[in-house]
Scaffold this motif. Sequence first.
Motif, PDB file in Angstrom:
ATOM      1  N   UNK A 291      -5.131  30.835 -23.665  1.00  0.00           N
ATOM      2  CA  UNK A 291      -4.428  30.121 -22.623  1.00  0.00           C
ATOM      3  C   UNK A 291      -4.341  28.669 -22.675  1.00  0.00           C
ATOM      4  N   UNK A 292      -5.508  28.181 -23.243  1.00  0.00           N
ATOM      5  CA  UNK A 292      -5.262  26.841 -23.454  1.00  0.00           C
ATOM      6  C   UNK A 292      -4.535  26.396 -24.647  1.00  0.00           C
ATOM      7  N   UNK A 293      -4.490  27.124 -25.531  1.00  0.00           N
ATOM      8  CA  UNK A 293      -3.797  26.686 -26.766  1.00  0.00           C
ATOM      9  C   UNK A 293      -2.154  26.470 -26.579  1.00  0.00           C
ATOM     10  N   UNK A 294      -1.736  25.741 -27.522  1.00  0.00           N
ATOM     11  CA  UNK A 294      -0.420  25.617 -27.487  1.00  0.00           C
ATOM     12  C   UNK A 294       0.642  26.794 -28.426  1.00  0.00           C
ATOM     13  N   UNK A 295      -0.407  27.345 -29.464  1.00  0.00           N
ATOM     14  CA  UNK A 295       0.277  28.275 -30.507  1.00  0.00           C
ATOM     15  C   UNK A 295      -1.030  29.134 -30.722  1.00  0.00           C
ATOM     16  N   UNK A 296      -0.600  30.441 -30.395  1.00  0.00           N
ATOM     17  CA  UNK A 296      -1.909  31.597 -30.860  1.00  0.00           C
ATOM     18  C   UNK A 296      -1.002  32.455 -31.828  1.00  0.00           C
ATOM     19  N   UNK A 297      -1.951  32.581 -32.844  1.00  0.00           N
ATOM     20  CA  UNK A 297      -1.067  33.833 -33.924  1.00  0.00           C
ATOM     21  C   UNK A 297      -2.122  34.676 -34.020  1.00  0.00           C
ATOM     22  N   UNK A 298      -1.620  35.954 -33.567  1.00  0.00           N
ATOM     23  CA  UNK A 298      -2.602  37.284 -33.931  1.00  0.00           C
ATOM     24  C   UNK A 298      -2.199  37.929 -35.239  1.00  0.00           C
ATOM     25  N   UNK A 299      -3.229  37.750 -36.133  1.00  0.00           N
ATOM     26  CA  UNK A 299      -3.097  38.359 -37.535  1.00  0.00           C
ATOM     27  C   UNK A 299      -3.256  39.968 -37.320  1.00  0.00           C
ATOM     28  N   UNK A 300      -2.489  40.814 -37.994  1.00  0.00           N
ATOM     29  CA  UNK A 300      -2.658  42.304 -37.501  1.00  0.00           C
ATOM     30  C   UNK A 300      -2.441  42.863 -38.994  1.00  0.00           C
TER      31      UNK A 300
END
Length: 189
Positions: free
Chosen positions: A162-171
Motif C-alpha cells: 500500500x505504501x509503495x508507488x510501484x508493486x510488481x508481482x513476479x509470477x
Amino acid sequence: MQIETPPTERSSPKPDGERRGLVLVHTGDGKGKSTAAFGLALRAHGRGKPVHIYQFMKVPSARFGEHRVFAQLGLPIEGLGDGFSWKSRDLDHSAQLAREGWARAAARISAGEHFLVVLDEIMYPLRYGWIPLDEVLRTLRERPSHVHVVLTGRQAPQELRELADTVTEMRAEKHHFQAGVPAQRGIED
C-alpha cells in the motif's frame, strides 16, 4: 501470434506530476525480482547517480556474478546476512545480522546521499519478524523526497504494498526446476 499495426499515437496520457523518489516493490513467486532491482541499479549508476545495494540474505564475502560485475563497475553491494534460514547454524545470530544490516540501510536511506538504495531479499527478515515492519514503513515514509528505494522478496506485506508507488508481482508461468534442471551459475546467481 497475432500481428499488430504499430501505434502512431501515444495510448496513455503523459503524466504531469512532480518527479520524486519512489518506493518500488518486486515480489511474487516468480524469477526476476533481484534481477529487476539490479537492472534499476545499473541504469541509475550508468547515469552517474549514487546507488547502494544491500542483500539481506547474502554473506558479506559473497562473490556471486552480480558482486563480481558490480565491483568492476564501482557499484557498492553489501551482503548483510549469513545465508538462507535453512542454511543457518544459529537463527538468533541470523536475526541479529538482519537487525544490524537494517540499521545500516535505514541510516543510508535517511542520510539522503544516494539516489537509489536497493534492499534485496528484505521480505525474508520482515516475514520472520527479525526486522519490525513498522520501522521499515516509517523509514520509507520519512526518507528524503528524492531517494528511491527498491525492496525485493516473496510475500511482500500488504502494508508495504500500500505504501509503495510501484508493486510488481513476479509470477512463474513455467520454471526449469519443474523439469528437473538445477540452478546454474550466471542464471540463478
